[in-house]
Design a protein around this motif. Structure first.
Motif, PDB file in Angstrom:
ATOM      1  N   VAL A  96       0.858  -1.198   0.140  1.00 43.56           N
ATOM      2  CA  VAL A  96      -0.149  -0.027  -0.144  1.00 43.56           C
ATOM      3  C   VAL A  96       1.073   1.238  -0.036  1.00 43.56           C
ATOM      4  N   VAL A  97       0.702   2.058  -1.042  1.00 43.31           N
ATOM      5  CA  VAL A  97       1.289   3.272  -0.880  1.00 43.31           C
ATOM      6  C   VAL A  97       0.467   4.503  -1.186  1.00 43.31           C
ATOM      7  N   THR A  98       0.742   5.876  -0.649  1.00 42.38           N
ATOM      8  CA  THR A  98       0.312   6.969  -0.700  1.00 42.38           C
ATOM      9  C   THR A  98       1.072   8.075  -1.608  1.00 42.38           C
ATOM     10  N   ILE A  99       0.614   8.372  -2.741  1.00 47.21           N
ATOM     11  CA  ILE A  99       1.618   9.235  -3.704  1.00 47.21           C
ATOM     12  C   ILE A  99       0.477  10.420  -4.016  1.00 47.21           C
ATOM     13  N   THR A 100       1.000  11.558  -3.902  1.00 47.88           N
ATOM     14  CA  THR A 100       0.223  12.884  -4.637  1.00 47.88           C
ATOM     15  C   THR A 100       1.274  13.576  -5.326  1.00 47.88           C
ATOM     16  N   ALA A 101       0.965  13.829  -6.504  1.00 51.15           N
ATOM     17  CA  ALA A 101       1.993  14.672  -7.729  1.00 51.15           C
ATOM     18  C   ALA A 101       1.117  15.577  -8.559  1.00 51.15           C
ATOM     19  N   SER A 102       1.643  16.552  -8.768  1.00 54.09           N
ATOM     20  CA  SER A 102       1.367  17.542  -9.765  1.00 54.09           C
ATOM     21  C   SER A 102       2.695  17.778 -10.865  1.00 54.09           C
ATOM     22  N   THR A 103       2.055  17.534 -12.217  1.00 49.52           N
ATOM     23  CA  THR A 103       3.150  17.591 -13.200  1.00 49.52           C
ATOM     24  C   THR A 103       2.772  18.825 -13.883  1.00 49.52           C
ATOM     25  N   LEU A 104       3.786  19.417 -14.681  1.00 46.44           N
ATOM     26  CA  LEU A 104       3.730  20.271 -15.571  1.00 46.44           C
ATOM     27  C   LEU A 104       4.695  20.081 -16.773  1.00 46.44           C
ATOM     28  N   ARG A 105       4.436  20.031 -17.854  1.00 43.11           N
ATOM     29  CA  ARG A 105       5.259  19.743 -19.137  1.00 43.11           C
ATOM     30  C   ARG A 105       5.111  20.919 -19.955  1.00 43.11           C
ATOM     31  N   PHE A 106       6.196  21.767 -20.364  1.00 43.17           N
ATOM     32  CA  PHE A 106       6.114  22.712 -21.295  1.00 43.17           C
ATOM     33  C   PHE A 106       7.605  22.917 -21.993  1.00 43.17           C
ATOM     34  N   ASP A 107       7.449  22.741 -23.448  1.00 44.11           N
ATOM     35  CA  ASP A 107       8.538  22.874 -24.058  1.00 44.11           C
ATOM     36  C   ASP A 107       9.557  21.811 -23.595  1.00 44.11           C
ATOM     37  N   GLU A 108      10.712  22.145 -23.368  1.00 40.26           N
ATOM     38  CA  GLU A 108      11.799  21.084 -22.838  1.00 40.26           C
ATOM     39  C   GLU A 108      11.868  21.003 -21.365  1.00 40.26           C
ATOM     40  N   TYR A 109      10.913  21.805 -20.698  1.00 39.07           N
ATOM     41  CA  TYR A 109      10.753  21.290 -19.580  1.00 39.07           C
ATOM     42  C   TYR A 109       9.840  20.619 -18.513  1.00 39.07           C
ATOM     43  N   LEU A 110      10.242  19.920 -17.626  1.00 37.14           N
ATOM     44  CA  LEU A 110       8.954  19.038 -16.781  1.00 37.14           C
ATOM     45  C   LEU A 110       9.273  19.418 -15.311  1.00 37.14           C
ATOM     46  N   VAL A 111       8.164  19.697 -14.495  1.00 37.08           N
ATOM     47  CA  VAL A 111       8.260  19.985 -13.189  1.00 37.08           C
ATOM     48  C   VAL A 111       7.120  19.117 -12.662  1.00 37.08           C
ATOM     49  N   VAL A 112       7.706  18.173 -11.595  1.00 38.59           N
ATOM     50  CA  VAL A 112       6.718  17.329 -10.780  1.00 38.59           C
ATOM     51  C   VAL A 112       6.940  17.724  -9.318  1.00 38.59           C
ATOM     52  N   GLN A 113       5.927  18.171  -8.840  1.00 39.53           N
ATOM     53  CA  GLN A 113       5.846  18.435  -7.330  1.00 39.53           C
ATOM     54  C   GLN A 113       4.977  17.212  -6.617  1.00 39.53           C
ATOM     55  N   GLY A 114       5.601  16.751  -5.680  1.00 36.82           N
ATOM     56  CA  GLY A 114       4.654  15.623  -4.907  1.00 36.82           C
ATOM     57  C   GLY A 114       5.217  15.373  -3.631  1.00 36.82           C
ATOM     58  N   GLU A 115       4.556  14.430  -3.146  1.00 38.57           N
ATOM     59  CA  GLU A 115       4.842  13.796  -1.795  1.00 38.57           C
ATOM     60  C   GLU A 115       4.559  12.088  -1.814  1.00 38.57           C
ATOM     61  N   SER A 116       5.321  11.516  -1.371  1.00 34.80           N
ATOM     62  CA  SER A 116       5.231  10.054  -1.619  1.00 34.80           C
ATOM     63  C   SER A 116       5.740   9.227  -0.395  1.00 34.80           C
ATOM     64  N   ALA A 117       5.304   7.936  -0.188  1.00 37.30           N
ATOM     65  CA  ALA A 117       5.765   7.157   0.793  1.00 37.30           C
ATOM     66  C   ALA A 117       7.143   6.539   0.268  1.00 37.30           C
ATOM     67  N   ALA A 118       7.879   5.707   0.870  1.00 38.76           N
ATOM     68  CA  ALA A 118       8.931   5.142   0.299  1.00 38.76           C
ATOM     69  C   ALA A 118       8.685   4.465  -0.742  1.00 38.76           C
ATOM     70  N   ILE A 119       9.644   4.854  -1.785  1.00 36.38           N
ATOM     71  CA  ILE A 119       9.491   4.220  -3.211  1.00 36.38           C
ATOM     72  C   ILE A 119      10.811   4.389  -3.968  1.00 36.38           C
ATOM     73  N   ASN A 120      10.967   3.628  -4.854  1.00 34.44           N
ATOM     74  CA  ASN A 120      11.993   3.439  -5.901  1.00 34.44           C
ATOM     75  C   ASN A 120      11.711   4.232  -7.079  1.00 34.44           C
ATOM     76  N   LEU A 121      12.650   4.895  -7.777  1.00 31.63           N
ATOM     77  CA  LEU A 121      12.316   5.522  -8.965  1.00 31.63           C
ATOM     78  C   LEU A 121      13.806   5.351  -9.764  1.00 31.63           C
ATOM     79  N   VAL A 122      13.439   5.155 -11.044  1.00 29.40           N
ATOM     80  CA  VAL A 122      14.311   4.964 -11.995  1.00 29.40           C
ATOM     81  C   VAL A 122      14.245   5.503 -13.329  1.00 29.40           C
ATOM     82  N   TRP A 123      15.237   6.363 -13.811  1.00 30.93           N
ATOM     83  CA  TRP A 123      15.204   7.162 -14.931  1.00 30.93           C
ATOM     84  C   TRP A 123      16.107   6.474 -16.142  1.00 30.93           C
TER      85      TRP A 123
END
Length: 304
Positions: free
Chosen positions: A52-79
């Protein structure tokens, strides 16, 4: 708001006058959905060992830019940076609370609350592990727009730059711009200024050559020229050089920090006058960074 599944909700937004402008708000409560990567649209993969996880995120993509603002439980991210378009981008994490581990190749960085880490362009996969509940911002930008300054690994505690960039990005993602061309240009300039501010902060200026010092000063001026009272001593302080050394370096390429600052303010004043012919002179001066209409007139006359 549109319910997509029991595990999460999403809300999309677009602006027809902003080509490439997309916003998305996501809220996850429960098991991590298998389609979360495509839902998030941030170019990253998410995984967790928790049921079980809790995640809230707001994303904005514009031209070459990406902004993600959020809050998350312990999680792994891979780019995974498989494509050229992604390999040429820088990525910054501005952490507000919690702790993350960032690794790529031989680089390992532990980032705590109130700290920032910048990940340079490249093709190596980036792993981010949230060790606890975290909140903050992820900011992706085109490294080419930072030239001639290179985007490099950087890790630092907060400060004026961190606070300013965080506030700017939070405002942009939470309160999307109105649908008009002027707002599009302003938003583009703000994102570029935010990325430049981070890169300038991470640049070791003592080893720069004269042409690179010139470009660094231009970036600093571009970020701060509209601040009334911002002067040559402030430019020197932000470059990390003494005023004397800075002026000597710029003299070698035929200019000075005062000339660069005055020219940029004069350019802004001319642009405002043409765009808003009925704007009061005092307001034009203030929005251009001049201390008074008299100072602005002298600067404009000096360029004739």
């Amino acid at each position: 708001m549109k319910r997509v599944a029991r595990a999460y909700k999403i809300e999309d937004g677009v602006c027809p006058l902003f080509p490439g402008y997309r916003t998305r708000k996501i809220r996850v409560r429960g098991p991590l959905p298998p389609t979360i990567d495509s839902v998030l649209r941030a170019g990253v993969e998410l995984s967790t060992t928790s049921s079980v996880v809790t995640i809230t995120a707001s994303t904005l993509r514009f031209d070459e830019y990406l902004v993600v603002q959020g809050e998350s439980a312990a999680i792994n991210l891979v780019w995974r940076r498989k494509h050229n378009s992604v390999q040429n981008r820088g990525l910054a994490f501005l952490l507000e609370t919690g702790t993350i581990l960032v690794s790529s190749g031989r680089t390992r960085i532990r980032v705590g609350s109130g700290e920032v880490v910048i990940i340079p362009p490249g093709d190596e996969t980036v792993h981010v592990q949230a060790l606890e509940r975290v909140s903050g911002l992820m900011f992706q930008f085109a490294a080419a727009e930072m030239q001639p300054l290179g985007v490099r690994w950087y890790h630092s505690s907060g400060g004026v730059v961190w606070e300013s960039v965080r506030s700017l990005l939070e405002a942009a993602v939470q309160y999307p711009s109105s649908a008009n061309p002027h707002s599009a240009n302003a938003l583009r300039s703000l994102f570029r200024a935010a990325a430049q501010a981070l890169v300038v902060e991470a640049t070791p200026t003592a080893q720069l050559r004269e042409p690179d010092t010139l470009e660094l000063v231009k970036l600093i001026v571009e970020n701060r020229y509209q601040v009334v009272g911002f002067a040559v001593d402030d430019i020197a302080r932000e470059t990390g050089l003494s005023r004397r050394v800075l002026e000597r370096r710029l003299h070698a390429v035929g200019t000075s920090p005062a000339m660069i600052l005055r020219a940029r303010r004069a350019e802004r004043a001319r642009s405002l006058t043409q765009e808003y012919p009925h704007m009061p002179t005092g307001e034009v001066a203030q929005r251009s960074g001049f201390s008074s209409p008299t100072t602005m007139r002298r600067a404009l006359q000096g360029e004739l």
